[in-house]
Scaffold this motif. Structure first.
Motif, PDB file in Angstrom:
ATOM      1  N   PHE A   5       0.857  -1.180   0.000  1.00  0.00           N
ATOM      2  CA  PHE A   5       0.000   0.000   0.000  1.00  0.00           C
ATOM      3  C   PHE A   5       0.893   1.228   0.000  1.00  0.00           C
ATOM      4  O   PHE A   5       1.757   1.381   0.861  1.00  0.00           O
ATOM      5  N   LEU A   6       0.682   2.102  -0.969  1.00  0.00           N
ATOM      6  CA  LEU A   6       1.446   3.352  -1.080  1.00  0.00           C
ATOM      7  C   LEU A   6       0.501   4.520  -0.873  1.00  0.00           C
ATOM      8  O   LEU A   6      -0.610   4.529  -1.413  1.00  0.00           O
ATOM      9  N   ASN A   7       0.935   5.520  -0.120  1.00  0.00           N
ATOM     10  CA  ASN A   7       0.063   6.664   0.146  1.00  0.00           C
ATOM     11  C   ASN A   7       0.774   8.005   0.027  1.00  0.00           C
ATOM     12  O   ASN A   7       0.281   9.009   0.492  1.00  0.00           O
ATOM     13  N   GLY A   8       1.941   7.996  -0.612  1.00  0.00           N
ATOM     14  CA  GLY A   8       2.705   9.239  -0.730  1.00  0.00           C
ATOM     15  C   GLY A   8       3.257   9.456  -2.118  1.00  0.00           C
ATOM     16  O   GLY A   8       2.568   9.245  -3.118  1.00  0.00           O
ATOM     17  N   THR A   9       4.509   9.841  -2.193  1.00  0.00           N
ATOM     18  CA  THR A   9       5.105  10.247  -3.464  1.00  0.00           C
ATOM     19  C   THR A   9       5.366   9.090  -4.431  1.00  0.00           C
ATOM     20  O   THR A   9       5.644   9.334  -5.600  1.00  0.00           O
ATOM     21  N   ALA A  10       5.255   7.847  -3.971  1.00  0.00           N
ATOM     22  CA  ALA A  10       5.434   6.704  -4.878  1.00  0.00           C
ATOM     23  C   ALA A  10       4.138   6.307  -5.587  1.00  0.00           C
ATOM     24  O   ALA A  10       4.141   5.421  -6.434  1.00  0.00           O
ATOM     25  N   MET A  11       3.033   6.991  -5.263  1.00  0.00           N
ATOM     26  CA  MET A  11       1.776   6.719  -5.966  1.00  0.00           C
ATOM     27  C   MET A  11       1.884   7.197  -7.417  1.00  0.00           C
ATOM     28  O   MET A  11       2.765   7.989  -7.760  1.00  0.00           O
ATOM     29  N   ALA A  12       0.984   6.716  -8.254  1.00  0.00           N
ATOM     30  CA  ALA A  12       0.966   7.099  -9.673  1.00  0.00           C
ATOM     31  C   ALA A  12       0.993   8.618  -9.806  1.00  0.00           C
ATOM     32  O   ALA A  12       0.246   9.322  -9.122  1.00  0.00           O
ATOM     33  N   GLY A  13       1.889   9.105 -10.647  1.00  0.00           N
ATOM     34  CA  GLY A  13       2.016  10.542 -10.870  1.00  0.00           C
ATOM     35  C   GLY A  13       2.924  11.243  -9.879  1.00  0.00           C
ATOM     36  O   GLY A  13       3.229  12.416 -10.042  1.00  0.00           O
ATOM     37  N   GLY A  14       3.378  10.531  -8.847  1.00  0.00           N
ATOM     38  CA  GLY A  14       4.233  11.123  -7.824  1.00  0.00           C
ATOM     39  C   GLY A  14       5.696  11.120  -8.226  1.00  0.00           C
ATOM     40  O   GLY A  14       6.116  10.361  -9.108  1.00  0.00           O
TER      41      GLY A  14
END
Length: 126
Positions: A5-14
């Motif tokens: 689960f990613l919730n920061g800058t590694a999310m799509a577009g980050g």
């Protein structure tokens, strides 16, 4: 393969999305409502488990990563204020995620952004 689960800058577009490589997106979802969501020093987000129905449903993305991608690329790119943990998603399933380190010297200031429940929403307001 492990799910992360990613919730920061590694999310799509980050800015750090390259760290997931070609890993497939499994779903966009939220956590169970058991986490406080913090901006750590204003630089990155962190989940803190506060117990069932005591927190926010934090938005994020679940990716299926190879152990190699997780071990060699994603984890080394994470900040020192986070550690690998297992979280509960909204549907009751579990996932790996980076969570707030329990304690460490020189910990930066935490800003509670649980009301926003989204790193992107926090960055848009900053």
């Amino acid at each position: 393969m492990p799910r992360m689960f990613l919730n920061g800058t590694a999310m799509a577009g980050g800015a750090d999305h390259h760290l997931v490589g070609g890993a497939p997106l499994v779903t966009a979802t939220t956590t169970a409502k058991r986490y406080r969501f913090h901006a750590v020093g204003g630089a990155y987000p962190a989940l803190e488990d506060v117990g069932p129905d005591q927190g926010a449903a934090v938005r994020g993305e679940v990716y299926e990563l190879s152990y190699e991608q997780l071990r060699e690329v994603l984890l080394p790119g994470e900040p020192a204020g986070l550690e690998l943990g297992v979280i509960e998603l909204a549907d009751g399933s579990g996932s790996l995620a980076m969570i707030l380190r329990r304690s460490w010297d020189d910990a930066p200031e935490l800003t509670d952004i649980s009301d926003l429940a989204s790193w992107r929403a926090f960055k848009e307001q900053s």
